[in-house]
Design a protein around this motif. Structure first.
Motif: not given
Length: 429
Positions: A302-310
């Motif tokens: 498993v690779l955990p979820a990632r947050t993408v933001a400026f």
């Protein structure tokens, strides 16, 4: 003819008929083909299956070792691996030769490792593997002989996963990721590259799954073609120098590296990710099920979820977009005075006049037919206006309109107007 002579003649005539059926039924003579023996005096070959204590499963790597022991001098040797129905076969490294002792007898030993991948469940047979030897007999002459392993039966189990689940049996599996920039602090207008690497021992690259789907609201994701690679890992044996010589041989279709026996499959997935708004977006986790062949149980990488933001640097995304012209700015009411309106009208008329003059000069060249036609129209228009002025009694306007007319009638009419305006002497201002 005497009875004795008649008997002799009958015997001679009947002999070919008696021999013919036997000759017809005798098969054509063929050279005898020597069948490989399981062992000969001074040389024997056997096959050993490396077991995990349970039946192997479909597509699971099964290591088999071909071992030979020799007490006779050998000039040449060649191992022949026949086609194996129901198996994929990979040769691991090269043959390893070393001094050895078995049952108190000193000799030389040979070992060759093969990786078999069963493609179906049930009972599969590993056919005999043949070794061709060139040995010396008691008289010192070279003799070619062949020995073989015994046929081996292998029970193969079916996968224990639900239909539609990717079946991946491996000894070890690692799942890692890298980002070209921190995904939670991206620069405005720049996409980020996400790379996920999957590496597994005991499988080839074509056994690894296709790229997982990567999508999330607020993100534009472009998937790239995955990169696949397989290398053969060969376990070192003996001294270090001998190990390198034996396990890292001449290059072939697949590169050979040092490690545990078996192939190592690798696949690299890549995506270009770009946010479409200033709000953070979350990429879902990546999970890959696989069967641990050493533990005999299913696992999940498993690779955990990632947050993408400026990243916020004092100004919002909307403000930056408005400043560089990506969005329309709101109109603010501005008070207009009569002087501003007059100035705007004058600027418009000046621009229109200049544009008209430029177009006339470009579209109507001087001296051309069109220019002469336009001149005639302009003269006719001046005559009509002059006549209307004379009917009104406005001699001054008629005199100005006829200033550019050159026909004799126009010149005479202009002189008459001048006498009325300036007297008999025709004086002009």
């Amino acid at each position: 003819m005497s009875p004795l002579r008649l008997a002799l003649v009958a015997l001679v005539l009947a002999a070919p008929l008696a021999v013919w059926p036997v000759a017809a039924e005798t098969p054509t003579a063929r050279p005898a083909v020597a069948q490989p023996a399981v062992a000969i005096d001074g040389a024997r070959l056997r096959l050993e299956v490396v077991s995990n204590g349970r039946p192997p499963m479909v597509q699971e790597m099964v290591l088999v070792r071909v071992r030979g022991f020799y007490t006779i001098p050998i000039a040449l040797t060649k191992l022949e691996v026949p086609p194996m129905e129901g198996f994929r076969v990979l040769t691991i490294g090269r043959e390893h030769w070393a001094e050895a002792q078995e049952d108190g007898i000193q000799g030389r030993a040979m070992e060759q490792t093969l990786a078999l991948f069963p493609q179906a469940s049930g009972r599969l047979t590993i056919p005999p593997i043949v070794q061709h030897l060139t040995v010396f007999d008691t008289a010192g002459k070279r003799v070619e002989v062949a020995i073989a392993t015994a046929a081996t039966t292998l029970e193969v189990a079916a996968p224990t996963v639900a239909a539609g689940t990717w079946w991946l049996p491996a000894r070890r599996l690692t799942l890692t990721e890298t980002w070209s920039e921190p995904p939670e602090a991206l620069a405005i207008g720049r996409p980020v590259r996400r790379t996920v690497t999957l590496e597994a021992e005991g499988v080839t690259d074509d056994q690894l799954p296709p790229p997982p789907k990567l999508a999330a609201a607020g993100l534009i994701v472009f998937s790239e073609a995955p990169e696949r690679r397989t290398v053969i890992s060969a376990e070192p044996k003996g001294k270090k120098g001998e190990a390198l010589r034996q396990s890292l041989p001449r290059p072939g279709r697949l590169a050979v590296v040092e490690g545990r026996d078996g192939p190592i499959g690798r696949i690299v997935y890549s995506w270009a990710v770009r946010p479409v708004s200033g709000a953070p977006a979350e990429l879902p986790e990546i999970s890959i099920p696989w069967f641990d062949t050493e533990a005999g149980e299913m696992r999940m990488a498993v690779l955990p979820a990632r947050t993408v933001a400026f990243r916020q640097a004092g100004r919002s995304l909307e403000e930056l977009e408005r400043d560089i012209g990506l969005t329309a700015r709101p109109m603010t009411p501005v008070s207009r005075t009569p002087g501003d309106l007059a100035l705007a009208a004058l600027a418009f008329l000046t621009a229109a006049t200049a544009t008209t003059a430029l177009l006339r000069r470009r579209l109507v060249p001087a001296g051309g037919p069109l220019s002469r036609f336009m001149g005639k129209l302009r003269d006719g228009w001046a005559r009509r206006r002059a006549r209307r002025a004379l009917r009104r009694g406005d001699d001054a306007t008629a005199w100005r309109l006829t200033a550019g007319l050159a026909t004799p009638a126009d010149v005479a009419a202009r002189e008459a107007i001048e006498r009325r305006l300036f007297g008999a002497g025709g004086g002009r201002p």
